[in-house]
Design a protein around this motif. Structure first.
Motif, PDB file in Angstrom:
ATOM      1  N   SER A  17      21.865 -10.532   7.946  1.00 23.97           N
ATOM      2  CA  SER A  17      23.045  -9.776   8.353  1.00 23.97           C
ATOM      3  C   SER A  17      24.315 -10.618   8.241  1.00 23.97           C
ATOM      4  N   LEU A  18      24.251 -11.832   8.731  1.00 26.14           N
ATOM      5  CA  LEU A  18      25.427 -12.702   8.696  1.00 26.14           C
ATOM      6  C   LEU A  18      25.815 -13.061   7.265  1.00 26.14           C
ATOM      7  N   ARG A  19      24.823 -13.280   6.417  1.00 23.06           N
ATOM      8  CA  ARG A  19      25.104 -13.588   5.016  1.00 23.06           C
ATOM      9  C   ARG A  19      25.767 -12.399   4.315  1.00 23.06           C
ATOM     10  N   LYS A  20      25.306 -11.195   4.652  1.00 19.00           N
ATOM     11  CA  LYS A  20      25.912  -9.986   4.087  1.00 19.00           C
ATOM     12  C   LYS A  20      27.386  -9.903   4.460  1.00 19.00           C
ATOM     13  N   TYR A  21      27.708 -10.099   5.732  1.00 20.35           N
ATOM     14  CA  TYR A  21      29.093 -10.015   6.172  1.00 20.35           C
ATOM     15  C   TYR A  21      29.949 -11.124   5.568  1.00 20.35           C
ATOM     16  N   ALA A  22      29.358 -12.292   5.379  1.00 20.03           N
ATOM     17  CA  ALA A  22      30.103 -13.396   4.768  1.00 20.03           C
ATOM     18  C   ALA A  22      30.494 -13.048   3.334  1.00 20.03           C
ATOM     19  N   ARG A  23      29.591 -12.407   2.611  1.00 24.46           N
ATOM     20  CA  ARG A  23      29.893 -12.010   1.234  1.00 24.46           C
ATOM     21  C   ARG A  23      30.962 -10.920   1.196  1.00 24.46           C
ATOM     22  N   ALA A  80       0.825  -1.208   0.000  1.00 26.66           N
ATOM     23  CA  ALA A  80       0.000   0.000   0.000  1.00 26.66           C
ATOM     24  C   ALA A  80       0.859   1.257   0.000  1.00 26.66           C
ATOM     25  N   SER A  81       1.932   1.252   0.763  1.00 29.44           N
ATOM     26  CA  SER A  81       2.803   2.435   0.824  1.00 29.44           C
ATOM     27  C   SER A  81       3.480   2.702  -0.511  1.00 29.44           C
ATOM     28  N   ALA A  82       3.668   1.638  -1.304  1.00 32.38           N
ATOM     29  CA  ALA A  82       4.299   1.777  -2.618  1.00 32.38           C
ATOM     30  C   ALA A  82       3.272   2.017  -3.719  1.00 32.38           C
ATOM     31  N   GLY A  83       1.984   1.933  -3.364  1.00 36.64           N
ATOM     32  CA  GLY A  83       0.935   2.150  -4.354  1.00 36.64           C
ATOM     33  C   GLY A  83       0.794   1.018  -5.342  1.00 36.64           C
ATOM     34  N   ILE A  84       1.112  -0.193  -4.893  1.00 37.92           N
ATOM     35  CA  ILE A  84       0.978  -1.362  -5.759  1.00 37.92           C
ATOM     36  C   ILE A  84       0.189  -2.433  -5.028  1.00 37.92           C
ATOM     37  N   SER A  85      -0.202  -3.464  -5.751  1.00 42.41           N
ATOM     38  CA  SER A  85      -0.945  -4.557  -5.139  1.00 42.41           C
ATOM     39  C   SER A  85      -0.006  -5.535  -4.456  1.00 42.41           C
ATOM     40  N   ARG A  86      -0.557  -6.329  -3.572  1.00 42.78           N
ATOM     41  CA  ARG A  86       0.217  -7.374  -2.888  1.00 42.78           C
ATOM     42  C   ARG A  86       0.828  -8.334  -3.911  1.00 42.78           C
ATOM     43  N   ARG A  87       0.049  -8.649  -4.939  1.00 38.32           N
ATOM     44  CA  ARG A  87       0.503  -9.572  -5.977  1.00 38.32           C
ATOM     45  C   ARG A  87       1.707  -9.005  -6.728  1.00 38.32           C
ATOM     46  N   THR A  88       1.645  -7.709  -7.040  1.00 42.69           N
ATOM     47  CA  THR A  88       2.764  -7.075  -7.739  1.00 42.69           C
ATOM     48  C   THR A  88       4.017  -7.065  -6.865  1.00 42.69           C
ATOM     49  N   LEU A  89       3.841  -6.800  -5.580  1.00 47.60           N
ATOM     50  CA  LEU A  89       4.980  -6.800  -4.665  1.00 47.60           C
ATOM     51  C   LEU A  89       5.665  -8.160  -4.658  1.00 47.60           C
ATOM     52  N   PHE A  90       4.862  -9.232  -4.665  1.00 46.95           N
ATOM     53  CA  PHE A  90       5.432 -10.571  -4.629  1.00 46.95           C
ATOM     54  C   PHE A  90       6.214 -10.906  -5.898  1.00 46.95           C
ATOM     55  N   ARG A  91       5.942 -10.192  -6.980  1.00 50.94           N
ATOM     56  CA  ARG A  91       6.715 -10.417  -8.207  1.00 50.94           C
ATOM     57  C   ARG A  91       8.156  -9.949  -8.030  1.00 50.94           C
ATOM     58  N   TYR A  92       8.328  -8.978  -7.172  1.00 50.15           N
ATOM     59  CA  TYR A  92       9.657  -8.445  -6.904  1.00 50.15           C
ATOM     60  C   TYR A  92      10.314  -9.130  -5.708  1.00 50.15           C
ATOM     61  N   PHE A  93       9.542  -9.315  -4.649  1.00 50.34           N
ATOM     62  CA  PHE A  93      10.090  -9.858  -3.404  1.00 50.34           C
ATOM     63  C   PHE A  93       9.112 -10.868  -2.801  1.00 50.34           C
ATOM     64  N   PRO A  94       9.490 -12.145  -2.762  1.00 51.62           N
ATOM     65  CA  PRO A  94       8.598 -13.167  -2.200  1.00 51.62           C
ATOM     66  C   PRO A  94       8.324 -12.979  -0.709  1.00 51.62           C
ATOM     67  N   THR A  95       9.287 -12.405   0.027  1.00 47.30           N
ATOM     68  CA  THR A  95       9.121 -12.212   1.468  1.00 47.30           C
ATOM     69  C   THR A  95       9.661 -10.842   1.879  1.00 47.30           C
ATOM     70  N   LYS A  96       9.321 -10.421   3.095  1.00 45.30           N
ATOM     71  CA  LYS A  96       9.853  -9.165   3.630  1.00 45.30           C
ATOM     72  C   LYS A  96      11.370  -9.241   3.768  1.00 45.30           C
ATOM     73  N   ALA A  97      11.852 -10.384   4.182  1.00 47.14           N
ATOM     74  CA  ALA A  97      13.300 -10.542   4.358  1.00 47.14           C
ATOM     75  C   ALA A  97      14.048 -10.366   3.044  1.00 47.14           C
ATOM     76  N   ASP A  98      13.407 -10.726   1.935  1.00 42.63           N
ATOM     77  CA  ASP A  98      14.050 -10.567   0.633  1.00 42.63           C
ATOM     78  C   ASP A  98      14.276  -9.099   0.299  1.00 42.63           C
ATOM     79  N   ILE A  99      13.417  -8.226   0.814  1.00 43.26           N
ATOM     80  CA  ILE A  99      13.602  -6.788   0.596  1.00 43.26           C
ATOM     81  C   ILE A  99      14.866  -6.317   1.308  1.00 43.26           C
ATOM     82  N   VAL A 100      15.029  -6.741   2.546  1.00 54.02           N
ATOM     83  CA  VAL A 100      16.214  -6.355   3.311  1.00 54.02           C
ATOM     84  C   VAL A 100      17.466  -6.972   2.683  1.00 54.02           C
ATOM     85  N   THR A 101      17.345  -8.186   2.188  1.00 59.34           N
ATOM     86  CA  THR A 101      18.463  -8.843   1.511  1.00 59.34           C
ATOM     87  C   THR A 101      18.889  -8.047   0.280  1.00 59.34           C
TER      88      THR A 101
END
Length: 227
Positions: A152-158, A69-90
């Motif tokens: 976070s740990l995966r980021k530091y490992a990379r 909603a904050s991005a002005g898109i549907s839930r379905r459209t958001l999932f096309r970009y990011f399957p989960t909230k954690a994927d956004i942070v990733t």
């Protein structure tokens, strides 16, 4: 995410290579289509907006519907970009990993290992967000949210892998060359995490880069051989 402006009092050593986004464009045989460019812009805007929302309301309490909603898109459209909230942070963390890798690769051949580590880690800071307040909020989100520990740990490992790969070819030749590179890289990541912890403890009031430099100096002094 668009490249952020440098934070006041957060100096970053210049790098000879262009930003990662420019490298990707230069590597392409042809310029991206209008559709691809629009998708890339939407992707970056989603990350930026979602990170603001998650850092303000909290990762666990913010819903996918609220992000959409904050991005002005549907839930379905958001999932096309990011399957989960954690994927956004990733994805946010990956932007910084790309910059660190490009910075490491662009370091002059005569750079000492400590110069490579410092330059690469400092290059990450302005990529965290557009300003210090947002960078602090985003850092607290990923560093202090239990559900994001693996991110976070995966980021530091990379980051460690990128630093170790660069250092391995620049350290004196020896049977333990690769091991020494890994030790140096991990010590650099430890310094960054220590500086970030101190920055969070100080509630983001000072600039991060001077704290990082202080930690690196302390680390070098403590580990230097006596004499």
């Amino acid at each position: 995410m668009r490249r952020s402006v440098l934070f006041e009092s957060d100096p970053v050593l210049p790098v000879s290579r262009p930003p990662v986004s420019s490298l990707r464009v230069a590597a392409s045989v042809s310029a991206p289509s209008r559709r691809e460019a629009r998708r890339s812009e939407t992707h970056a805007a989603l990350i930026e907006g979602a990170m603001r929302l998650l850092s303000t309301r909290g990762f666990d309490t913010t819903t996918v519907d609220e992000i959409a909603a904050s991005a002005g898109i549907s839930r379905r459209t958001l999932f096309r970009y990011f399957p989960t909230k954690a994927d956004i942070v990733t994805a946010w963390a990956q932007n910084m990993t790309d910059v660190l890798t490009a910075s490491v690769e662009s370091c002059p051949a005569d750079f000492m290992p400590q110069d490579i580590i410092r330059t690469a880690l400092e290059a990450v800071v302005p990529q965290m967000a557009k300003n210090r307040a947002e960078a602090f909020a985003f850092a607290c989100l990923i560093e202090r949210t239990p559900a994001l520990l693996s991110v976070s740990l995966r980021k530091y490992a990379r980051w460690e892998d990128a630093l170790a790969a660069a250092l391995a070819s620049r350290l004196p030749s020896s049977p333990d060359q690769a091991l020494a590179a890994r030790v140096a890289a991990r010590s650099g990541i430890s310094a960054f995490r220590t500086a970030l912890d101190e920055w969070i403890r100080l509630k983001g009031r000072p600039a991060l880069v001077p704290i990082l430099r202080k930690v690196l100096v302390l680390q070098a002094g403590l580990l230097a051989p006596p004499g």
